[in-house]
Design an enzyme around this catalytic site. Structure first.
Site, PDB file in Angstrom:
ATOM      1  N   THR A  12      35.507   1.614 -10.718  1.00  0.00           N
ATOM      2  CA  THR A  12      35.625   1.203  -9.314  1.00  0.00           C
ATOM      3  C   THR A  12      35.858   2.401  -8.405  1.00  0.00           C
ATOM      4  OG1 THR A  12      37.072   0.010  -7.797  1.00  0.00           O
ATOM      5  CG2 THR A  12      38.083   0.743  -9.836  1.00  0.00           C
ATOM      6  N   ASP A  13      35.468   2.248  -7.146  1.00  0.00           N
ATOM      7  CA  ASP A  13      35.745   3.310  -6.157  1.00  0.00           C
ATOM      8  C   ASP A  13      37.242   3.446  -5.890  1.00  0.00           C
ATOM      9  OD1 ASP A  13      36.084   0.916  -4.750  1.00  0.00           O
ATOM     10  OD2 ASP A  13      34.722   1.446  -3.117  1.00  0.00           O
ATOM     11  N   GLU A  14      38.018   2.429  -6.303  1.00  0.00           N
ATOM     12  CA  GLU A  14      39.446   2.454  -5.994  1.00  0.00           C
ATOM     13  C   GLU A  14      40.203   3.560  -6.729  1.00  0.00           C
ATOM     14  OE1 GLU A  14      41.489  -1.228  -5.985  1.00  0.00           O
ATOM     15  OE2 GLU A  14      39.795  -2.329  -5.163  1.00  0.00           O
ATOM     16  N   TYR A  57      46.289  -1.931 -10.350  1.00  0.00           N
ATOM     17  CA  TYR A  57      44.917  -2.152 -10.831  1.00  0.00           C
ATOM     18  C   TYR A  57      44.134  -0.842 -10.848  1.00  0.00           C
ATOM     19  CZ  TYR A  57      39.909  -3.073 -10.325  1.00  0.00           C
ATOM     20  OH  TYR A  57      38.539  -3.032 -10.455  1.00  0.00           O
ATOM     21  N   LYS A 110      42.436   1.361 -13.963  1.00  0.00           N
ATOM     22  CA  LYS A 110      41.012   1.723 -14.054  1.00  0.00           C
ATOM     23  C   LYS A 110      40.862   3.250 -14.117  1.00  0.00           C
ATOM     24  CE  LYS A 110      37.864  -0.606 -13.975  1.00  0.00           C
ATOM     25  NZ  LYS A 110      37.126  -1.293 -15.055  1.00  0.00           N
TER      26      LYS A 110
HETATM   27  P1  NAD Z   1      35.944 -10.615 -13.313  1.00  0.00           P
HETATM   28  O1  NAD Z   1      37.424 -10.753 -13.249  1.00  0.00           O
HETATM   29  O2  NAD Z   1      35.090 -11.564 -12.565  1.00  0.00           O
HETATM   30  O3  NAD Z   1      35.457 -10.666 -14.829  1.00  0.00           O
HETATM   31  C1  NAD Z   1      36.143 -10.002 -15.868  1.00  0.00           C
HETATM   32  C2  NAD Z   1      35.640 -10.591 -17.191  1.00  0.00           C
HETATM   33  O4  NAD Z   1      36.289  -9.869 -18.264  1.00  0.00           O
HETATM   34  C3  NAD Z   1      35.964 -12.077 -17.385  1.00  0.00           C
HETATM   35  O5  NAD Z   1      34.849 -12.753 -17.880  1.00  0.00           O
HETATM   36  C4  NAD Z   1      37.108 -12.067 -18.398  1.00  0.00           C
HETATM   37  O6  NAD Z   1      37.143 -13.232 -19.193  1.00  0.00           O
HETATM   38  C5  NAD Z   1      36.774 -10.817 -19.198  1.00  0.00           C
HETATM   39  N1  NAD Z   1      37.954 -10.245 -19.873  1.00  0.00           N
HETATM   40  C6  NAD Z   1      39.165  -9.963 -19.316  1.00  0.00           C
HETATM   41  N2  NAD Z   1      39.995  -9.465 -20.261  1.00  0.00           N
HETATM   42  C7  NAD Z   1      39.290  -9.399 -21.414  1.00  0.00           C
HETATM   43  C8  NAD Z   1      39.601  -8.970 -22.727  1.00  0.00           C
HETATM   44  N3  NAD Z   1      40.822  -8.480 -23.039  1.00  0.00           N
HETATM   45  N4  NAD Z   1      38.632  -9.034 -23.672  1.00  0.00           N
HETATM   46  C9  NAD Z   1      37.398  -9.529 -23.366  1.00  0.00           C
HETATM   47  N5  NAD Z   1      37.060  -9.977 -22.149  1.00  0.00           N
HETATM   48  C10 NAD Z   1      37.994  -9.909 -21.171  1.00  0.00           C
HETATM   49  O7  NAD Z   1      35.671  -9.111 -12.877  1.00  0.00           O
HETATM   50  P2  NAD Z   1      34.445  -8.475 -12.078  1.00  0.00           P
HETATM   51  O8  NAD Z   1      34.715  -8.549 -10.648  1.00  0.00           O
HETATM   52  O9  NAD Z   1      33.202  -9.017 -12.652  1.00  0.00           O
HETATM   53  O10 NAD Z   1      34.603  -6.950 -12.540  1.00  0.00           O
HETATM   54  C11 NAD Z   1      33.993  -6.508 -13.735  1.00  0.00           C
HETATM   55  C12 NAD Z   1      34.200  -5.016 -13.856  1.00  0.00           C
HETATM   56  O11 NAD Z   1      33.666  -4.362 -12.723  1.00  0.00           O
HETATM   57  C13 NAD Z   1      35.664  -4.588 -13.932  1.00  0.00           C
HETATM   58  O12 NAD Z   1      35.756  -3.517 -14.837  1.00  0.00           O
HETATM   59  C14 NAD Z   1      35.986  -4.130 -12.520  1.00  0.00           C
HETATM   60  O13 NAD Z   1      36.993  -3.157 -12.539  1.00  0.00           O
HETATM   61  C15 NAD Z   1      34.649  -3.540 -12.115  1.00  0.00           C
HETATM   62  N6  NAD Z   1      34.339  -3.513 -10.674  1.00  0.00           N
HETATM   63  C16 NAD Z   1      34.306  -4.686  -9.961  1.00  0.00           C
HETATM   64  C17 NAD Z   1      33.936  -4.664  -8.631  1.00  0.00           C
HETATM   65  C18 NAD Z   1      33.880  -5.914  -7.796  1.00  0.00           C
HETATM   66  O14 NAD Z   1      33.632  -5.835  -6.584  1.00  0.00           O
HETATM   67  N7  NAD Z   1      34.059  -7.096  -8.370  1.00  0.00           N
HETATM   68  C19 NAD Z   1      33.626  -3.432  -8.013  1.00  0.00           C
HETATM   69  C20 NAD Z   1      33.697  -2.266  -8.776  1.00  0.00           C
HETATM   70  C21 NAD Z   1      34.040  -2.324 -10.102  1.00  0.00           C
HETATM   71  O1  DAU Z   2      36.333  -1.586  -4.387  1.00  0.00           O
HETATM   72  C1  DAU Z   2      36.012  -2.190  -5.602  1.00  0.00           C
HETATM   73  C2  DAU Z   2      37.026  -3.271  -5.899  1.00  0.00           C
HETATM   74  O2  DAU Z   2      36.740  -4.349  -5.007  1.00  0.00           O
HETATM   75  C3  DAU Z   2      37.000  -3.754  -7.339  1.00  0.00           C
HETATM   76  O3  DAU Z   2      37.386  -2.692  -8.174  1.00  0.00           O
HETATM   77  C4  DAU Z   2      37.938  -4.945  -7.538  1.00  0.00           C
HETATM   78  O4  DAU Z   2      37.803  -5.438  -8.861  1.00  0.00           O
HETATM   79  C5  DAU Z   2      37.541  -6.030  -6.549  1.00  0.00           C
HETATM   80  O5  DAU Z   2      38.428  -7.118  -6.659  1.00  0.00           O
HETATM   81  C6  DAU Z   2      37.579  -5.467  -5.126  1.00  0.00           C
HETATM   82  O6  DAU Z   2      38.934  -5.110  -4.764  1.00  0.00           O
HETATM   83  P1  DAU Z   2      39.551  -5.469  -3.318  1.00  0.00           P
HETATM   84  O7  DAU Z   2      41.018  -5.493  -3.457  1.00  0.00           O
HETATM   85  O8  DAU Z   2      38.948  -4.620  -2.271  1.00  0.00           O
HETATM   86  O9  DAU Z   2      38.935  -6.966  -3.161  1.00  0.00           O
HETATM   87  P2  DAU Z   2      39.550  -8.346  -2.600  1.00  0.00           P
HETATM   88  O10 DAU Z   2      38.391  -9.300  -2.590  1.00  0.00           O
HETATM   89  O11 DAU Z   2      40.766  -8.761  -3.321  1.00  0.00           O
HETATM   90  O12 DAU Z   2      39.937  -7.974  -1.107  1.00  0.00           O
HETATM   91  C7  DAU Z   2      39.003  -7.432  -0.191  1.00  0.00           C
HETATM   92  C8  DAU Z   2      39.716  -7.176   1.113  1.00  0.00           C
HETATM   93  O13 DAU Z   2      40.076  -8.416   1.731  1.00  0.00           O
HETATM   94  C9  DAU Z   2      41.011  -6.402   0.959  1.00  0.00           C
HETATM   95  O14 DAU Z   2      41.172  -5.544   2.077  1.00  0.00           O
HETATM   96  C10 DAU Z   2      42.098  -7.489   0.991  1.00  0.00           C
HETATM   97  C11 DAU Z   2      41.503  -8.513   1.934  1.00  0.00           C
HETATM   98  N1  DAU Z   2      41.849  -9.929   1.687  1.00  0.00           N
HETATM   99  C12 DAU Z   2      41.721 -10.427   0.415  1.00  0.00           C
HETATM  100  C13 DAU Z   2      41.981 -11.753   0.153  1.00  0.00           C
HETATM  101  C14 DAU Z   2      41.864 -12.300  -1.255  1.00  0.00           C
HETATM  102  C15 DAU Z   2      42.222 -10.765   2.738  1.00  0.00           C
HETATM  103  O15 DAU Z   2      42.311 -10.331   3.910  1.00  0.00           O
HETATM  104  N2  DAU Z   2      42.464 -12.079   2.476  1.00  0.00           N
HETATM  105  C16 DAU Z   2      42.365 -12.618   1.230  1.00  0.00           C
HETATM  106  O16 DAU Z   2      42.609 -13.832   1.075  1.00  0.00           O
END
Ligand code: NAD
Ligand code: DAU
Length: 356
Positions: free
Chosen positions: A142-144, A172, A176
């Site tokens: 992640t960019d985080e 989190y 990562k």
């Molecule tokens: P998500 O929470 O939707 O999915 C995570 C999946 O991993 C689920 O299916 C869960 O059952 C599985 N999982 C969790 N723990 C596990 C374990 N111990 N063994 C096997 N499976 C397990 O997450 P996402 O949003 O799809 O993110 C997926 C990946 O992408 C993560 O590594 C996250 O850090 C990264 N990422 C997400 C975003 C985003 O915007 N969602 C952006 C950048 C990076």
């Molecule tokens: O940047 C990549 C990341 O993006 C991934 O690594 C994470 O897995 C993914 O969850 C996401 O993280 P964020 O914390 O940015 O996403 P989230 O959807 O939780 O929140 C996005 C923004 O919205 C953040 O500034 C918090 C705000 N927010 C979130 C929720 C759930 C609200 O204002 N209200 C809400 O109810």
């Protein structure tokens, strides 16, 4: 437009044909598995997923017979080293694409332990297995890990690059960042052929209702008000999940071992702006939301410079119109209530306990 029409036909030809995709029942993972199976008839995918609250088996349902025949789903944990070894051997895996993680910042703030267990220990188990079987390893990050950027106008041009220092600010992102460090060390010390992608915020179908965009859409659809944390001025850099899938595919097949590639689509918007578009798409007034308690340590701004990915691998985002992609996402949630309804009450109850 259907999925395959929207993607550049110049995708890399597969270099690996038996993928293990961890977390393939989650949001990004399931989109990636569909992306691969529907485009590359000579690629087989084994999904390893623990089906936590965030994973659903049905995220991979509905594939055609021919496509589904190349999918093998295994319900199990990435921390189970014996299971991972057995799968690598039985399915003759030649590359691991590691999506599995605990992914939600708010959960990590109030209960960080599973994040250390899965994101750090789980990645370690997979790296060791990849080392034993001499496998290509692609790590989804992640960019985080780079922390956040200021919000003032004088720094508006600053963006994260592959050279930005690691400065994670939340449990989190620290977990990562730790996993990224392990991946880099396994390359340097053991010569494991790894790549890492650090991506910005994804949106699109199959995202859990705990996350910002699906939460607001489903709040409105269930008669609740949308909930904005703090001032709503925090900025995220949005990318459609399909564009992320294509970028990972390019890096997996054509990226250089040991390298990191940032993925982003110039989609910067503050949370108020995104919410405004959701309210409009659902026919609500622009001020039909409430502000709730802010997230402790809330990162201010993320912004990605994806220049390396573009110049080296020729990747370009195909979903360039955020409003259009968001409207399609709103429509997906409106027409897939059976997919999210079961998670909604528990998610809102947890948020309410946090004052959010
Ligand atoms: P998500 O929470 O939707 O999915 C995570 C999946 O991993 C689920 O299916 C869960 O059952 C599985 N999982 C969790 N723990 C596990 C374990 N111990 N063994 C096997 N499976 C397990 O997450 P996402 O949003 O799809 O993110 C997926 C990946 O992408 C993560 O590594 C996250 O850090 C990264 N990422 C997400 C975003 C985003 O915007 N969602 C952006 C950048 C990076
Ligand atoms: O940047 C990549 C990341 O993006 C991934 O690594 C994470 O897995 C993914 O969850 C996401 O993280 P964020 O914390 O940015 O996403 P989230 O959807 O939780 O929140 C996005 C923004 O919205 C953040 O500034 C918090 C705000 N927010 C979130 C929720 C759930 C609200 O204002 N209200 C809400 O109810």
């Amino acid at each position: 437009m259907n999925a395959s029409d929207s993607i550049d036909p110049e995708l890399a030809t597969p270099r690996y044909h038996h993928l293990l995709v961890t977390g393939g029942a989650g949001f990004l993972g399931s989109n990636f598995v569909r992306f691969v199976l529907t485009r590359f008839p000579d690629v087989r995918v084994t999904v390893l997923d623990a089906l936590t609250y965030a994973g659903k088996r049905e995220n991979l349902a509905g594939l055609t017979d021919g496509t589904a025949a190349r999918l093998h789903f295994v319900h199990g944990d990435i921390r189970d080293a014996a299971l991972v070894d057995a799968l690598l051997e039985r399915d003759r895996i030649d590359a691991i694409v590691h999506y599995a993680a605990e992914s939600h910042n708010d959960n990590a703030i109030y209960g960080p332990e599973p994040f250390i267990d899965t994101n750090v220990k789980g990645t370690f188990v997979l790296l060791e297995a990849a080392r034993r079987y001499h496998l290509r390893f692609h790590h989804i990050s992640t960019d985080e890990v780079y922390g956040d950027l200021p919000l003032d106008a004088s720094t508006a041009r600053e963006r994260f690059t592959e050279e930005s220092p690691y400065r994670p600010s939340s449990p989190y992102s620290a977990s990562k960042a730790s996993s990224d460090m392990l991946v880099r060390a396994w390359h340097r010390t053991y010569g494991l052929p790894v790549t890492i992608t650090n991506c910005s915020n994804n949106y699109g179908p199959y995202q859990h209702v705990e996350k910002f965009i699906p939460r607001q859409i489903t709040n409105i659809l269930t008669g609740r008000r949308a909930k904005l944390y703090g001032t709503g001025l925090n900025v995220r850099d949005w990318i459609h999940v399909e564009d992320q899938c294509a970028a990972v595919w390019e890096v997996l097949n054509r990226g250089r071992a040991g390298e990191t590639y940032l993925i982003g689509a110039d989609g910067e918007r503050n949370n108020r702006e995104v919410l405004g578009e959701i309210l409009r798409a659902l026919g609500r007034e622009p001020d039909d939301y409430e502000t709730v308690a802010d997230r402790p340590g809330h990162d201010r701004r993320y912004a990605i410079d994806a220049g390396k990915l573009m110049s080296e691998l020729g990747w370009r985002p195909q979903h360039r119109d955020f409003s259009e992609g968001l409207a399609a996402t709103v429509e997906w949630y409106r027409t897939h209530e059976e997919w999210w309804r079961g998670d909604k009450e528990a998610t809102e109850a947890a948020a309410a306990r946090r004052g959010q």
